[in-house]
Write a protein that holds these residues in place. Structure first.
Motif, PDB file in Angstrom:
ATOM      1  N   GLU A  76      10.556  -7.265 -11.134  1.00 49.45           N
ATOM      2  CA  GLU A  76       9.741  -6.248 -11.787  1.00 49.45           C
ATOM      3  C   GLU A  76      10.469  -5.720 -13.021  1.00 49.45           C
ATOM      4  OE1 GLU A  76       8.746  -3.082  -9.148  1.00 49.45           O
ATOM      5  OE2 GLU A  76       7.232  -4.258  -8.071  1.00 49.45           O
ATOM      6  N   TYR A  77       9.692  -5.433 -14.054  1.00 52.83           N
ATOM      7  CA  TYR A  77      10.227  -4.821 -15.269  1.00 52.83           C
ATOM      8  C   TYR A  77       9.261  -3.736 -15.716  1.00 52.83           C
ATOM      9  CZ  TYR A  77      11.847  -4.304 -20.107  1.00 52.83           C
ATOM     10  OH  TYR A  77      12.301  -3.796 -21.302  1.00 52.83           O
ATOM     11  N   GLU A  78       9.776  -2.544 -15.884  1.00 52.39           N
ATOM     12  CA  GLU A  78       8.954  -1.386 -16.255  1.00 52.39           C
ATOM     13  C   GLU A  78       7.779  -1.215 -15.294  1.00 52.39           C
ATOM     14  OE1 GLU A  78       8.019  -2.033 -20.390  1.00 52.39           O
ATOM     15  OE2 GLU A  78       9.957  -1.204 -21.038  1.00 52.39           O
ATOM     16  N   GLY A  79       8.034  -1.462 -13.999  1.00 55.81           N
ATOM     17  CA  GLY A  79       7.053  -1.204 -12.964  1.00 55.81           C
ATOM     18  C   GLY A  79       6.028  -2.281 -12.721  1.00 55.81           C
ATOM     19  N   ARG A  80       6.154  -3.438 -13.385  1.00 55.04           N
ATOM     20  CA  ARG A  80       5.173  -4.505 -13.146  1.00 55.04           C
ATOM     21  C   ARG A  80       5.879  -5.822 -12.855  1.00 55.04           C
ATOM     22  NH1 ARG A  80       3.996  -7.589 -17.860  1.00 55.04           N
ATOM     23  NH2 ARG A  80       5.138  -6.849 -19.702  1.00 55.04           N
ATOM     24  N   LEU A  81       5.222  -6.667 -12.067  1.00 60.33           N
ATOM     25  CA  LEU A  81       5.768  -7.969 -11.709  1.00 60.33           C
ATOM     26  C   LEU A  81       5.778  -8.874 -12.932  1.00 60.33           C
ATOM     27  CD1 LEU A  81       5.081  -9.924  -8.459  1.00 60.33           C
ATOM     28  CD2 LEU A  81       5.087 -11.115 -10.649  1.00 60.33           C
ATOM     29  N   VAL A  82       6.960  -9.454 -13.251  1.00 61.78           N
ATOM     30  CA  VAL A  82       7.072 -10.307 -14.433  1.00 61.78           C
ATOM     31  C   VAL A  82       7.701 -11.658 -14.124  1.00 61.78           C
ATOM     32  CG1 VAL A  82       7.175  -8.353 -16.041  1.00 61.78           C
ATOM     33  CG2 VAL A  82       9.302  -9.305 -15.100  1.00 61.78           C
ATOM     34  N   GLY A  83       8.021 -11.922 -12.868  1.00 61.21           N
ATOM     35  CA  GLY A  83       8.636 -13.204 -12.573  1.00 61.21           C
ATOM     36  C   GLY A  83       9.133 -13.300 -11.153  1.00 61.21           C
ATOM     37  N   GLN A  84       9.968 -14.288 -10.936  1.00 64.92           N
ATOM     38  CA  GLN A  84      10.427 -14.601  -9.590  1.00 64.92           C
ATOM     39  C   GLN A  84      11.828 -15.176  -9.681  1.00 64.92           C
ATOM     40  OE1 GLN A  84       7.448 -16.959  -7.689  1.00 64.92           O
ATOM     41  NE2 GLN A  84       8.563 -17.194  -5.781  1.00 64.92           N
ATOM     42  N   LEU A  85      12.657 -14.827  -8.725  1.00 62.28           N
ATOM     43  CA  LEU A  85      14.014 -15.381  -8.626  1.00 62.28           C
ATOM     44  C   LEU A  85      14.288 -15.673  -7.164  1.00 62.28           C
ATOM     45  CD1 LEU A  85      17.293 -14.210 -10.309  1.00 62.28           C
ATOM     46  CD2 LEU A  85      17.207 -14.483  -7.820  1.00 62.28           C
ATOM     47  N   THR A  86      14.854 -16.838  -6.910  1.00 58.08           N
ATOM     48  CA  THR A  86      15.175 -17.208  -5.533  1.00 58.08           C
ATOM     49  C   THR A  86      16.580 -17.775  -5.447  1.00 58.08           C
ATOM     50  OG1 THR A  86      12.866 -17.718  -5.042  1.00 58.08           O
ATOM     51  CG2 THR A  86      14.516 -18.619  -3.550  1.00 58.08           C
ATOM     52  N   VAL A  87      17.354 -17.278  -4.515  1.00 60.02           N
ATOM     53  CA  VAL A  87      18.610 -17.922  -4.131  1.00 60.02           C
ATOM     54  C   VAL A  87      18.246 -18.858  -2.987  1.00 60.02           C
ATOM     55  CG1 VAL A  87      20.992 -17.622  -3.393  1.00 60.02           C
ATOM     56  CG2 VAL A  87      19.844 -15.805  -4.716  1.00 60.02           C
ATOM     57  N   ALA A  88      18.366 -20.142  -3.214  1.00 57.85           N
ATOM     58  CA  ALA A  88      17.920 -21.134  -2.230  1.00 57.85           C
ATOM     59  C   ALA A  88      19.082 -22.042  -1.837  1.00 57.85           C
ATOM     60  CB  ALA A  88      16.771 -21.956  -2.802  1.00 57.85           C
ATOM     61  N   GLY A  89      18.821 -22.916  -0.880  1.00 54.64           N
ATOM     62  CA  GLY A  89      19.830 -23.879  -0.448  1.00 54.64           C
ATOM     63  C   GLY A  89      21.100 -23.231   0.067  1.00 54.64           C
ATOM     64  N   ILE A  90      20.978 -22.055   0.685  1.00 58.49           N
ATOM     65  CA  ILE A  90      22.167 -21.356   1.164  1.00 58.49           C
ATOM     66  C   ILE A  90      22.802 -22.144   2.313  1.00 58.49           C
ATOM     67  CG2 ILE A  90      23.004 -19.267   2.298  1.00 58.49           C
ATOM     68  CD1 ILE A  90      20.910 -17.706   0.727  1.00 58.49           C
ATOM     69  N   THR A  91      24.074 -22.436   2.138  1.00 56.18           N
ATOM     70  CA  THR A  91      24.832 -23.209   3.126  1.00 56.18           C
ATOM     71  C   THR A  91      26.053 -22.409   3.536  1.00 56.18           C
ATOM     72  OG1 THR A  91      24.137 -25.262   2.060  1.00 56.18           O
ATOM     73  CG2 THR A  91      26.006 -25.397   3.567  1.00 56.18           C
ATOM     74  N   TRP A  92      26.310 -22.339   4.836  1.00 56.98           N
ATOM     75  CA  TRP A  92      27.426 -21.566   5.343  1.00 56.98           C
ATOM     76  C   TRP A  92      28.587 -22.481   5.727  1.00 56.98           C
ATOM     77  CZ3 TRP A  92      27.211 -16.690   4.110  1.00 56.98           C
ATOM     78  CH2 TRP A  92      25.960 -16.107   3.907  1.00 56.98           C
ATOM     79  N   GLY A  93      29.309 -22.172   6.754  1.00 53.77           N
ATOM     80  CA  GLY A  93      30.441 -22.993   7.157  1.00 53.77           C
ATOM     81  C   GLY A  93      31.540 -22.988   6.110  1.00 53.77           C
ATOM     82  N   SER A  94      32.057 -24.159   5.785  1.00 50.70           N
ATOM     83  CA  SER A  94      33.166 -24.261   4.840  1.00 50.70           C
ATOM     84  C   SER A  94      32.713 -24.225   3.389  1.00 50.70           C
ATOM     85  CB  SER A  94      33.938 -25.568   5.084  1.00 50.70           C
ATOM     86  OG  SER A  94      33.065 -26.682   4.958  1.00 50.70           O
ATOM     87  N   MET A  95      31.398 -24.141   3.144  1.00 48.40           N
ATOM     88  CA  MET A  95      30.905 -24.152   1.760  1.00 48.40           C
ATOM     89  C   MET A  95      30.515 -22.765   1.264  1.00 48.40           C
ATOM     90  SD  MET A  95      27.910 -26.486   0.012  1.00 48.40           S
ATOM     91  CE  MET A  95      28.963 -27.934  -0.025  1.00 48.40           C
ATOM     92  N   CYS A  96      29.717 -22.025   2.000  1.00 46.85           N
ATOM     93  CA  CYS A  96      29.273 -20.678   1.597  1.00 46.85           C
ATOM     94  C   CYS A  96      28.737 -20.691   0.171  1.00 46.85           C
ATOM     95  CB  CYS A  96      30.410 -19.677   1.729  1.00 46.85           C
ATOM     96  SG  CYS A  96      30.938 -19.406   3.431  1.00 46.85           S
ATOM     97  N   SER A  97      27.684 -21.450  -0.029  1.00 45.34           N
ATOM     98  CA  SER A  97      27.166 -21.686  -1.377  1.00 45.34           C
ATOM     99  C   SER A  97      25.653 -21.554  -1.406  1.00 45.34           C
ATOM    100  CB  SER A  97      27.568 -23.101  -1.828  1.00 45.34           C
ATOM    101  OG  SER A  97      27.021 -23.413  -3.086  1.00 45.34           O
ATOM    102  N   GLY A  98      25.110 -21.340  -2.593  1.00 43.90           N
ATOM    103  CA  GLY A  98      23.666 -21.342  -2.792  1.00 43.90           C
ATOM    104  C   GLY A  98      23.368 -21.625  -4.254  1.00 43.90           C
ATOM    105  N   HIS A  99      22.097 -21.817  -4.589  1.00 42.47           N
ATOM    106  CA  HIS A  99      21.740 -22.005  -5.995  1.00 42.47           C
ATOM    107  C   HIS A  99      20.568 -21.104  -6.359  1.00 42.47           C
ATOM    108  CE1 HIS A  99      19.419 -25.301  -3.924  1.00 42.47           C
ATOM    109  NE2 HIS A  99      18.443 -24.774  -4.630  1.00 42.47           N
ATOM    110  N   ILE A 100      20.542 -20.703  -7.608  1.00 45.10           N
ATOM    111  CA  ILE A 100      19.547 -19.755  -8.105  1.00 45.10           C
ATOM    112  C   ILE A 100      18.554 -20.472  -9.007  1.00 45.10           C
ATOM    113  CG2 ILE A 100      19.199 -17.796  -9.678  1.00 45.10           C
ATOM    114  CD1 ILE A 100      21.711 -16.541  -8.615  1.00 45.10           C
TER     115      ILE A 100
END
Length: 229
Positions: A76-100
């Protein structure tokens, strides 16, 4: 979970966002199409994949978030929806990584919305979630989206040939990455220190993952491809 910096807010995407989400997406069709994830042709005799509806997309994002594999946000920007962001592919264990991945309304491009949104998400991932590494995958042709990660100090790690199916074909992607040790002060604080004092709209110059979404943005980010109408 809601993340905020001034007029820029990241919050969970909701079913009731459907009307506004579709309106923003339709208005930006030409702006987003070159960076949008697409479904590759099926193998001979294989199943034909269908683009998800908006409700299917939100249910999928919620299920992945509940399983700890994704952090989906509406921007949201100035009170209105303007886009989308996702942190995906979250992997735990020895990697602890994701992508945006992300996409943004052309009408707010150049105002610092997307770098601030990415900075908020990275700080949350490193400081609250416990991830160690974040990637952003961007088509080489997407100069506006590349500027976002360059402004934020992501490292370039080279090219992944034919990495994702985007705009109807398998496309090469540049890989940018960052680890928690590289931003001890926090990304938002560093961005505030280095950003222009009075950002102004630059029209279509600003360029996103599941290549969620359109972009101009990263090809590895927000909605499992654009939902069907």
């Amino acid at each position: 979970m809601t993340l905020t910096d001034g007029e820029i807010v990241l919050r969970p995407i909701k079913m009731r966002d459907q009307r506004v989400w579709r309106e923003v997406n339709r208005r930006n069709r030409d702006w987003l199409r070159p960076w949008e994830a697409t479904v590759p042709p099926p193998a001979p005799g294989g199943p034909v994949a269908q683009r998800p509806t908006y409700r299917q997309m939100v249910r999928h994002l919620r299920a992945e978030a509940h399983a700890g594999r994704m952090l989906p946000f509406a921007i949201e920007y100035e009170g209105r929806l303007v886009g989308q962001l996702t942190v995906a592919g979250i992997t735990w264990g020895s990697m602890c990584s994701g992508h945006i991945g992300y996409w943004v309304d052309q009408g707010v491009a150049g105002r610092g919305v997307m770098p601030t949104a990415v900075a908020l998400a990275v700080d949350h991932c490193f400081r609250s979630v416990g991830l160690h590494r974040i990637e952003v995958c961007i088509r080489p042709e997407n100069a506006p989206s590349r500027r976002v990660v360059e402004k934020l100090g992501f490292r370039s790690e080279g090219v992944r040939p034919r990495y994702l199916h985007i705009d109807g074909a398998w496309r090469d992607h540049l890989i940018f990455a960052l680890t928690a040790e590289e931003v001890p002060e926090g990304m938002l604080r560093r961005w505030r220190r280095t950003r222009p004092t009075a950002p102004r709209s630059q029209g279509p110059s600003q360029g996103p993952g599941l290549s969620q979404g359109p972009g101009p943005g990263s090809s590895a980010g927000p909605s499992p491809a654009s939902p069907a109408e």
